[in-house]
Design an enzyme around this catalytic site. Structure first.
Site, mmCIF file in Angstrom:
data_model
loop_
_atom_site.group_PDB
_atom_site.id
_atom_site.type_symbol
_atom_site.label_atom_id
_atom_site.label_comp_id
_atom_site.label_asym_id
_atom_site.label_seq_id
_atom_site.Cartn_x
_atom_site.Cartn_y
_atom_site.Cartn_z
ATOM 1 N N GLN A 1 0.805 -1.292 -0.024
ATOM 2 C CA GLN A 1 0.090 0.003 -0.062
ATOM 3 C C GLN A 1 0.828 1.210 -0.049
ATOM 4 O OE1 GLN A 1 -0.257 -2.503 2.078
ATOM 5 N NE2 GLN A 1 -2.195 -3.577 1.631
ATOM 6 N N ASP B 1 -7.373 -0.956 -5.813
ATOM 7 C CA ASP B 1 -8.171 -0.430 -4.825
ATOM 8 C C ASP B 1 -7.808 0.992 -4.474
ATOM 9 O OD1 ASP B 1 -9.006 -3.219 -4.981
ATOM 10 O OD2 ASP B 1 -7.624 -3.557 -2.857
ATOM 11 N N ARG C 1 -14.556 -4.034 -5.777
ATOM 12 C CA ARG C 1 -14.675 -5.331 -4.973
ATOM 13 C C ARG C 1 -14.742 -4.947 -3.466
ATOM 14 N NH1 ARG C 1 -8.582 -7.901 -4.508
ATOM 15 N NH2 ARG C 1 -7.330 -6.113 -3.815
ATOM 16 N N TRP D 1 -13.930 -4.895 0.225
ATOM 17 C CA TRP D 1 -12.777 -4.969 1.193
ATOM 18 C C TRP D 1 -13.376 -5.709 2.350
ATOM 19 C CZ3 TRP D 1 -10.008 -0.505 4.288
ATOM 20 C CH2 TRP D 1 -9.056 -0.955 4.941
#
Length: 381
Positions: free
Chosen positions: A193, A242, A305, A307
């Protein structure tokens, strides 16, 4: 006649794709259902105020403070409950900006003619050690500073993790971010991330800005039942994995979401972790979803999607108890980078996407994903 017939066929296909109730892989709201998913519902009684950039209580650069963090510290230490404006001169600032919980409402705005003139940029990966992080940003913080505890908690970790990879981190309510570029320039070839902006507070406004990154560009709200509302307008957001994620309640209005293809062959725009008790997660209205040209043939950009925070496998998902992300994309332009028949993908836990296309459906049924569309246009709508 052949031209007319072809025109009707194309128009007919476009209408059919947005005809409710849609399909189990691409559910579409009816007009009656869509009436429940308006901006006012998501903001839950909050009316975002008009943002003024005509005054400056503090200036960064051009004879003012040398760092944005120093100006933030000064504004918070001054106290009071009136809004304080921080004007950031055009230029590039290689630093983090932390706004801890405070009763002082802050407006930070770029002084340039566009957000690209005032850039806050740093390469900050979630995988770096606390000691490396300390060497990178420690000069911005001293014991007794308002945000020192935020810095100290990150510096003490073996690997700093997602939250501490944020270039700009907001924990205070009523913060306004205007005419700025916030970038996490980390381009690690793995899947770590690297957050550009994180908001963990209520009534945050982001206007006419750019949020740039790859994975997890915009961390919009933490999970749980705490109210964390944001209003994002006329803002460009780019990334690949994401790149808009979190558990807050956020309205995106007049925004552009752009999927990058320079690192991955697939992209996912939204990854919400909305608490099942929360009806409203992310609302996207009058916006555009697009991507690099490489996706025009592959169509490997997915809307969203779930999480499934805290779950290591799909078997651990419990309807009504586990996070179940919520997104509505309406009256927006969907460019030809989205897979038309199945624009959603598998949750982070491995839970298979399941849309509800029933004629009489509960839009908050935890046995289904809560991803919906309404009245979108464009060559992937």
């Amino acid at each position: 006649m052949k031209v007319v017939a072809l025109f009707l066929l194309v128009v007919g296909c476009a209408i059919a794709d947005q005809t409710p109730p849609g399909t189990s892989t691409r559910p579409i709201l009816t007009s009656s259902e869509a009436s429940n998913y308006q901006k006012s519902n998501y903001l839950q009684g909050w009316s975002p105020e008009s943002i003024s950039t005509s005054s400056a209580d503090y200036t960064v650069g051009s004879g003012g403070y040398s760092t944005i963090q120093a100006a933030v510290n000064a504004a918070i230490k001054a106290g009071g409950s009136s809004r304080k404006h921080i004007k950031i001169s055009a230029g590039t600032y290689s630093e983090v900006v932390y706004i801890p919980s405070t009763n002082v409402p802050l407006t930070l705005y770029g002084a340039g003619s566009s957000p690209s003139n005032t850039v806050i940029s740093l390469s900050l990966s979630a995988l770096i050690s606390g000691s490396t992080y300390k060497n990178m940003v420690g000069g911005l913080f001293s014991s007794g500073d308002p945000a020192y505890s935020m810095f100290e908690s990150c510096a003490s970790k073996s690997a700093i993790g997602t939250s501490c990879s944020s270039v700009f981190w907001v924990k205070a309510a009523s913060v306004q971010i205007v005419n700025l570029t916030i970038e996490n320039s980390s381009k690690n070839t793995g899947t770590d991330q690297a957050v550009a902006l994180q908001t963990n507070s209520d009534k945050v406004q982001i206007e006419n800005s750019r949020l740039l990154g790859h994975q997890d560009t915009f961390y919009s709200g933490g999970g749980g039942t705490t109210t964390q509302r944001s209003h994002v307008t006329n803002t460009y957001i780019e990334g690949d994995v994401d790149f808009v994620f979190g558990g807050g309640t956020t309205v995106f209005e007049g925004c552009t979401f752009h999927a990058k293809a320079d690192r991955n062959s697939e992209a996912v725009v939204f990854a919400p972790e909305t608490d099942p008790s929360q009806t409203y997660g992310y609302l996207v209205v009058s916006s555009t979803i697009t991507g690099d040209n490489a996706y025009a043939d592959s169509r490997k950009v997915y809307f969203a999607r779930s999480w499934d925070a805290g779950l290591s496998s799909a078997n651990e998902y419990v309807a009504g108890s586990s996070p179940n992300g919520q997104v509505v994309i309406r009256e927006s332009t969907i460019n030809g980078v989205i897979p038309t028949k199945a624009p959603y993908t598998t949750a982070t836990s491995g839970r298979t996407y399941s849309g509800n296309a029933g004629s009489s459906r509960n839009l908050n049924d935890g046995n289904y994903n809560r991803f919906w569309e309404y009245a979108n246009t464009g060559n992937a709508a």
